[in-house]
Design a protein around this motif. Structure first.
Motif, short mmCIF file in Angstrom:
data_model
loop_
_atom_site.label_atom_id
_atom_site.label_comp_id
_atom_site.label_asym_id
_atom_site.label_seq_id
_atom_site.Cartn_x
_atom_site.Cartn_y
_atom_site.Cartn_z
N ALA A 143 0.84 -1.21 0.00
CA ALA A 143 0.00 0.00 0.00
C ALA A 143 0.87 1.26 0.00
O ALA A 143 0.58 2.22 -0.72
CB ALA A 143 -0.93 0.00 1.21
N ARG A 144 1.96 1.25 0.77
CA ARG A 144 2.88 2.40 0.78
C ARG A 144 3.52 2.59 -0.58
O ARG A 144 3.67 3.71 -1.06
CB ARG A 144 3.96 2.20 1.84
CG ARG A 144 3.50 2.49 3.25
CD ARG A 144 4.66 2.61 4.21
NE ARG A 144 5.53 1.46 4.23
CZ ARG A 144 5.41 0.41 5.04
NH1 ARG A 144 4.45 0.37 5.93
NH2 ARG A 144 6.26 -0.58 4.98
N MET A 145 3.93 1.48 -1.22
CA MET A 145 4.54 1.59 -2.55
C MET A 145 3.55 2.11 -3.59
O MET A 145 3.90 2.92 -4.44
CB MET A 145 5.11 0.24 -2.98
CG MET A 145 6.37 -0.12 -2.23
SD MET A 145 7.20 -1.57 -2.88
CE MET A 145 6.28 -2.88 -2.09
N ARG A 146 2.29 1.65 -3.50
CA ARG A 146 1.26 2.15 -4.42
C ARG A 146 1.06 3.65 -4.23
O ARG A 146 0.93 4.40 -5.19
CB ARG A 146 -0.06 1.43 -4.20
CG ARG A 146 -0.16 0.15 -4.95
CD ARG A 146 -1.58 -0.41 -4.88
NE ARG A 146 -1.48 -1.85 -4.81
CZ ARG A 146 -1.59 -2.59 -3.72
NH1 ARG A 146 -1.89 -2.03 -2.58
NH2 ARG A 146 -1.45 -3.89 -3.76
N LYS A 147 1.02 4.08 -2.98
CA LYS A 147 0.82 5.49 -2.68
C LYS A 147 1.98 6.33 -3.22
O LYS A 147 1.77 7.39 -3.81
CB LYS A 147 0.67 5.69 -1.17
CG LYS A 147 0.36 7.11 -0.79
CD LYS A 147 0.14 7.24 0.70
CE LYS A 147 -0.17 8.67 1.07
NZ LYS A 147 -0.35 8.83 2.50
N MET A 148 3.20 5.84 -3.04
CA MET A 148 4.36 6.56 -3.56
C MET A 148 4.33 6.62 -5.09
O MET A 148 4.71 7.63 -5.69
CB MET A 148 5.66 5.90 -3.10
CG MET A 148 5.96 6.12 -1.63
SD MET A 148 7.59 5.57 -1.11
CE MET A 148 7.57 3.84 -1.50
#
Length: 56
Positions: A41-46
């Motif tokens: 989820a953090r990678m998608r947001k970035m």
């Protein structure tokens, strides 16, 4: 973000199961799954965020 790196084989070229991740990091399968979910989820947001901190 180490869990997805290990899970998807980005270091050694071999994908690992949640059980193998559990054994390597000494955590439960549920915790490994949550860590994987949160990191993805953090990678998608970035990946979808706009870069506005750098002058053109």
């Amino acid at each position: 973000m180490e869990i997805p790196v290990w899970r998807y084989g980005l270091v050694d070229g071999r994908e690992h199961t949640l059980t193998e991740v559990d054994e390597r990091y000494d955590i439960g399968r549920d915790r490994a799954r949550r860590g994987e979910r949160d990191a993805l989820a953090r990678m998608r947001k970035m990946a979808t965020s706009r870069v506005t901190d750098f002058p053109l």
